[in-house]
Write a protein that holds these residues in place. Structure first.
Motif, PDB file in Angstrom:
ATOM      1  N   LEU A   1     107.323  87.153  14.596  1.00 38.05           N
ATOM      2  CA  LEU A   1     107.242  86.212  13.484  1.00 38.05           C
ATOM      3  C   LEU A   1     108.208  85.061  13.710  1.00 38.05           C
ATOM      4  O   LEU A   1     107.871  83.892  13.478  1.00 38.05           O
ATOM      5  N   ARG A   2     109.396  85.390  14.168  1.00 33.49           N
ATOM      6  CA  ARG A   2     110.388  84.349  14.478  1.00 33.49           C
ATOM      7  C   ARG A   2     109.845  83.404  15.554  1.00 33.49           C
ATOM      8  O   ARG A   2     109.995  82.176  15.465  1.00 33.49           O
ATOM      9  N   ASP A   3     109.205  83.975  16.562  1.00 32.62           N
ATOM     10  CA  ASP A   3     108.649  83.172  17.643  1.00 32.62           C
ATOM     11  C   ASP A   3     107.537  82.267  17.137  1.00 32.62           C
ATOM     12  O   ASP A   3     107.434  81.103  17.532  1.00 32.62           O
ATOM     13  N   LEU A   4     106.684  82.800  16.256  1.00 35.03           N
ATOM     14  CA  LEU A   4     105.606  81.999  15.659  1.00 35.03           C
ATOM     15  C   LEU A   4     106.181  80.821  14.879  1.00 35.03           C
ATOM     16  O   LEU A   4     105.693  79.684  14.981  1.00 35.03           O
ATOM     17  N   ILE A   5     107.208  81.073  14.106  1.00 30.89           N
ATOM     18  CA  ILE A   5     107.828  80.014  13.306  1.00 30.89           C
ATOM     19  C   ILE A   5     108.456  78.951  14.210  1.00 30.89           C
ATOM     20  O   ILE A   5     108.321  77.743  13.961  1.00 30.89           O
ATOM     21  N   ASN A   6     109.135  79.384  15.278  1.00 37.98           N
ATOM     22  CA  ASN A   6     109.739  78.425  16.214  1.00 37.98           C
ATOM     23  C   ASN A   6     108.680  77.542  16.869  1.00 37.98           C
ATOM     24  O   ASN A   6     108.842  76.321  16.972  1.00 37.98           O
ATOM     25  N   ALA A   7     107.587  78.173  17.340  1.00 33.00           N
ATOM     26  CA  ALA A   7     106.517  77.409  17.992  1.00 33.00           C
ATOM     27  C   ALA A   7     105.862  76.452  17.002  1.00 33.00           C
ATOM     28  O   ALA A   7     105.543  75.306  17.343  1.00 33.00           O
ATOM     29  N   SER A   8     105.655  76.920  15.771  1.00 32.09           N
ATOM     30  CA  SER A   8     105.051  76.078  14.739  1.00 32.09           C
ATOM     31  C   SER A   8     105.921  74.867  14.449  1.00 32.09           C
ATOM     32  O   SER A   8     105.421  73.755  14.232  1.00 32.09           O
ATOM     33  N   ASN A   9     107.211  75.083  14.442  1.00 28.23           N
ATOM     34  CA  ASN A   9     108.148  73.976  14.204  1.00 28.23           C
ATOM     35  C   ASN A   9     108.025  72.923  15.303  1.00 28.23           C
ATOM     36  O   ASN A   9     108.014  71.710  15.022  1.00 28.23           O
ATOM     37  N   GLN A  10     107.903  73.361  16.546  1.00 26.41           N
ATOM     38  CA  GLN A  10     107.744  72.414  17.651  1.00 26.41           C
ATOM     39  C   GLN A  10     106.394  71.694  17.567  1.00 26.41           C
ATOM     40  O   GLN A  10     106.312  70.477  17.761  1.00 26.41           O
ATOM     41  N   LEU A  11     105.344  72.450  17.272  1.00 29.87           N
ATOM     42  CA  LEU A  11     104.014  71.842  17.170  1.00 29.87           C
ATOM     43  C   LEU A  11     103.946  70.831  16.027  1.00 29.87           C
ATOM     44  O   LEU A  11     103.274  69.801  16.124  1.00 29.87           O
ATOM     45  N   SER A  12     104.656  71.126  14.942  1.00 24.18           N
ATOM     46  CA  SER A  12     104.610  70.238  13.773  1.00 24.18           C
ATOM     47  C   SER A  12     105.260  68.881  14.035  1.00 24.18           C
ATOM     48  O   SER A  12     105.051  67.934  13.286  1.00 24.18           O
ATOM     49  N   HIS A  13     106.030  68.784  15.117  1.00 25.11           N
ATOM     50  CA  HIS A  13     106.698  67.516  15.446  1.00 25.11           C
ATOM     51  C   HIS A  13     105.944  66.714  16.508  1.00 25.11           C
ATOM     52  O   HIS A  13     106.431  65.672  16.952  1.00 25.11           O
ATOM     53  N   ILE A  14     104.775  67.212  16.900  1.00 23.92           N
ATOM     54  CA  ILE A  14     103.924  66.449  17.830  1.00 23.92           C
ATOM     55  C   ILE A  14     103.398  65.212  17.108  1.00 23.92           C
ATOM     56  O   ILE A  14     102.852  65.309  16.006  1.00 23.92           O
ATOM     57  N   LYS A  15     103.560  64.051  17.713  1.00 27.00           N
ATOM     58  CA  LYS A  15     103.136  62.803  17.091  1.00 27.00           C
ATOM     59  C   LYS A  15     101.730  62.419  17.567  1.00 27.00           C
ATOM     60  O   LYS A  15     101.530  62.016  18.708  1.00 27.00           O
ATOM     61  N   ASN A  16     100.757  62.608  16.676  1.00 25.12           N
ATOM     62  CA  ASN A  16      99.384  62.205  16.966  1.00 25.12           C
ATOM     63  C   ASN A  16      98.624  62.122  15.647  1.00 25.12           C
ATOM     64  O   ASN A  16      98.584  63.089  14.879  1.00 25.12           O
ATOM     65  N   ASP A  17      98.010  60.997  15.400  1.00 26.75           N
ATOM     66  CA  ASP A  17      97.333  60.779  14.120  1.00 26.75           C
ATOM     67  C   ASP A  17      96.200  61.776  13.888  1.00 26.75           C
ATOM     68  O   ASP A  17      95.970  62.221  12.760  1.00 26.75           O
ATOM     69  N   GLU A  18      95.480  62.134  14.958  1.00 25.10           N
ATOM     70  CA  GLU A  18      94.336  63.035  14.797  1.00 25.10           C
ATOM     71  C   GLU A  18      94.756  64.480  14.560  1.00 25.10           C
ATOM     72  O   GLU A  18      93.931  65.313  14.173  1.00 25.10           O
ATOM     73  N   LEU A  19      96.035  64.770  14.780  1.00 27.35           N
ATOM     74  CA  LEU A  19      96.545  66.122  14.525  1.00 27.35           C
ATOM     75  C   LEU A  19      97.347  66.215  13.231  1.00 27.35           C
ATOM     76  O   LEU A  19      97.932  67.254  12.943  1.00 27.35           O
ATOM     77  N   LYS A  20      97.360  65.121  12.473  1.00 23.72           N
ATOM     78  CA  LYS A  20      98.186  65.088  11.258  1.00 23.72           C
ATOM     79  C   LYS A  20      97.813  66.184  10.264  1.00 23.72           C
ATOM     80  O   LYS A  20      98.677  66.733   9.578  1.00 23.72           O
ATOM     81  N   LEU A  21      96.531  66.491  10.185  1.00 24.61           N
ATOM     82  CA  LEU A  21      96.085  67.547   9.268  1.00 24.61           C
ATOM     83  C   LEU A  21      96.777  68.864   9.614  1.00 24.61           C
ATOM     84  O   LEU A  21      97.176  69.631   8.724  1.00 24.61           O
TER      85      LEU A  21
END
Length: 521
Positions: free
Chosen positions: A189-209
């Protein structure tokens, strides 16, 4: 987690398949935990279409979440053209923007692969919520520290004896609770949260959702994130620190304290799990399309109850023979001899419908049709444990198609050798009535059969196609696997017996018996 995988490695790995063992009892857990709808692919259809093997072919995911999401997406076709197009746009994005794909894949690659599905098992099981245990184990974990301090301050040996007894009790508690708690699940779960945090900072308009939703979920799970840190540390360095934590019941007190939060946040965790997995799954499909660039097309969806596939192929056939088919108001009766390609053709059509309605592509030069509820009856099995015969299993299988056709939603049904387990007279009569019934309710049906007698009965509602072959002792079996208009006039069962070396007496007498039987048909 620090991303340390090089971009060059990820780029080199883009076109590789993932040759790893897959446990579908684990992969399908997320699907089992999710809601089903009337279009969800049922177990019979999934098995009929050998979709586990198709999954192997499509899967290029890195994460456990990606595997689970890909499976869930394949089991749940989309019946909305706009949603399908949106999914198709993301797949195209990952095909076109190599830098973005590599950045995402680096994060996914560095996730811990949860081969035993500990995270979902933790959420799936009835979590042992107990505030009392949380308090007791927290206090019990402090007692060894107090005894150590007391022994140092008062220099009293009895405190050390008490410490040994207390540590023995805590070790007993740890062993007893080992089967009840799932601390490893918290690590994932910790690993999922860490990866999600990194993915959430990806800058791309089509991935904003995706990124916006991830940030919202991470905010709601912030208290859980902090609580998992200690468990993560304990399981670092090969689990050495975990051994030292046992006398202090750190895992037990942390898990029971967190279990209350996990119950409340279960749906949010599953949502985050799927969100991460969906990105991995869509990238996987993008990579598959890149590797099959000349073989697929974008489907065109229409209102009219019809289906047209031009030069369709099956994803599992290495050197496929393409076939085309157009169905409108009439269904299709498919005849042909053994091994000529009937079952593969049924699976090719059905699999392409599923791919079109899940990932907006089909393995064909052209795909044009309406949205279809996919239900098949290709290989029902005897159920020895319940005492069901093959015939009863098949009758129940076909009843699924009948019931679905009565709902007013277009159904695509593929049926192989309908009622093969009963006598010819009843088989032909019941088959004809069922197939006419299904057709009158707007279903698109393809049935493969050896019963050429159905042609006269069904000619008003069905068209007829066949596959053929040639068998001789010199060249053996020769199949062209091409669909042809009309009704097969040949049989090859006895020819096959002759070809593989059956005694001539059996072969010749079989031919004579067939000729006598046909005189009475």
């Amino acid at each position: 987690m620090i991303i340390n995988t090089s971009k060059d490695f990820i780029k080199r790995d883009l076109n590789s398949t993932k040759d790893r063992k897959r446990n579908f009892n684990k992969i399908n857990t997320l699907y089992q935990l999710s809601e089903k709808n009337e279009f969800t692919i049922d177990d019979q259809t999934w098995d009929d279409l050998i979709m586990n093997e198709v999954f192997y072919e499509l899967d290029r995911t890195y994460s456990t979440e990606g595997e689970a999401a890909l499976y869930k997406m394949l089991r749940n076709p989309i019946m909305d053209e706009e949603k399908l197009k949106q999914r198709g746009k993301l797949i195209d994005l990952f095909k076109d923007d190599l830098d973005l794909t590599v950045d995402l894949r680096r994060i996914l690659y560095n996730m811990i692969y949860d081969s035993k599905n500990k995270l979902l098992d933790m959420l799936n099981d009835l979590l042992p919520v107990s505030k009392l245990k949380s308090y007791i184990y927290s206090i019990a974990g402090i007692i060894p520290i107090l005894l150590i301090l007391a022994a140092i301050i008062f220099k009293e040996p009895n405190f050390m004896i008490a410490l040994m007894v207390d540590m023995f009790i805590n070790m007993y508690i740890h062993n007893k609770e080992e089967s009840s708690i799932n601390a490893i699940g918290l690590v994932y779960l910790r690993d999922l949260i860490n990866a999600s945090n990194q993915l959430s900072h990806i800058k791309n308009d089509e991935l904003k959702l995706y990124t916006t939703k991830m940030k919202t979920l991470l905010n709601e799970l912030s208290s859980i994130d902090k609580s998992t840190y200690l468990i993560k540390v304990l399981h670092s360095f090969g689990g050495i620190l975990e051994m030292f934590s046992i006398p202090f019941l750190i895992e037990e007190s942390t898990f029971y304290r967190m279990s209350i939060k996990l119950v409340k946040k279960k749906e949010k965790i599953l949502e985050l799990y799927y969100l991460v997995g969906e990105l991995d799954a869509l990238i996987s499909i993008a990579l598959y399309e890149n590797n099959n660039e000349e073989k697929y097309c974008i489907p065109k969806f229409i209102k009219e109850n019809s289906l047209k596939i031009t030069d369709g192929i099956h994803p599992l056939i290495k050197n496929p023979v393409a076939n085309s088919l157009e169905i409108s108001k009439k269904g299709i009766v498919l005849t042909g001899t053994n091994m000529s390609g009937k079952s593969t053709f049924l699976r090719m059509i059905s699999t392409n419908i599923l791919l079109a309605q899940t990932f907006n592509f089909a393995l064909a030069h052209e795909y044009k049709g309406c949205f279809l509820n996919l239900i098949s009856s290709i290989s029902p099995k005897d159920d020895i444990t319940s005492g069901k015969s093959y015939y009863l299993a098949e009758a129940e299988s076909i009843l699924r198609i009948i019931k679905a056709s009565e709902k007013g939603i277009p159904v695509f049904s593929s049926i192989d050798e309908i009622f093969r387990g009963t006598n010819p007279a009843e088989r032909i009569s019941s088959s004809a009535e069922i197939l006419n019934y299904i057709n009158k309710r707007g279903a698109i049906c393809i049935v493969a059969t050896h019963d050429r007698e159905l042609s006269d009965i069904l000619k008003e509602n069905y068209d007829f196609y066949y596959f053929s072959e040639d068998v001789d002792n010199k060249n053996g079996l020769k199949f062209d696997y091409k669909l042809k208009k009309g009704i097969s006039k040949t049989r090859n069962a006895i020819k096959l017996l002759d070809y593989i070396g059956y005694p001539k007496e059996i072969v010749l007498n079989s031919y004579r018996r067939v000729e006598r039987m046909e005189e009475f048909i």
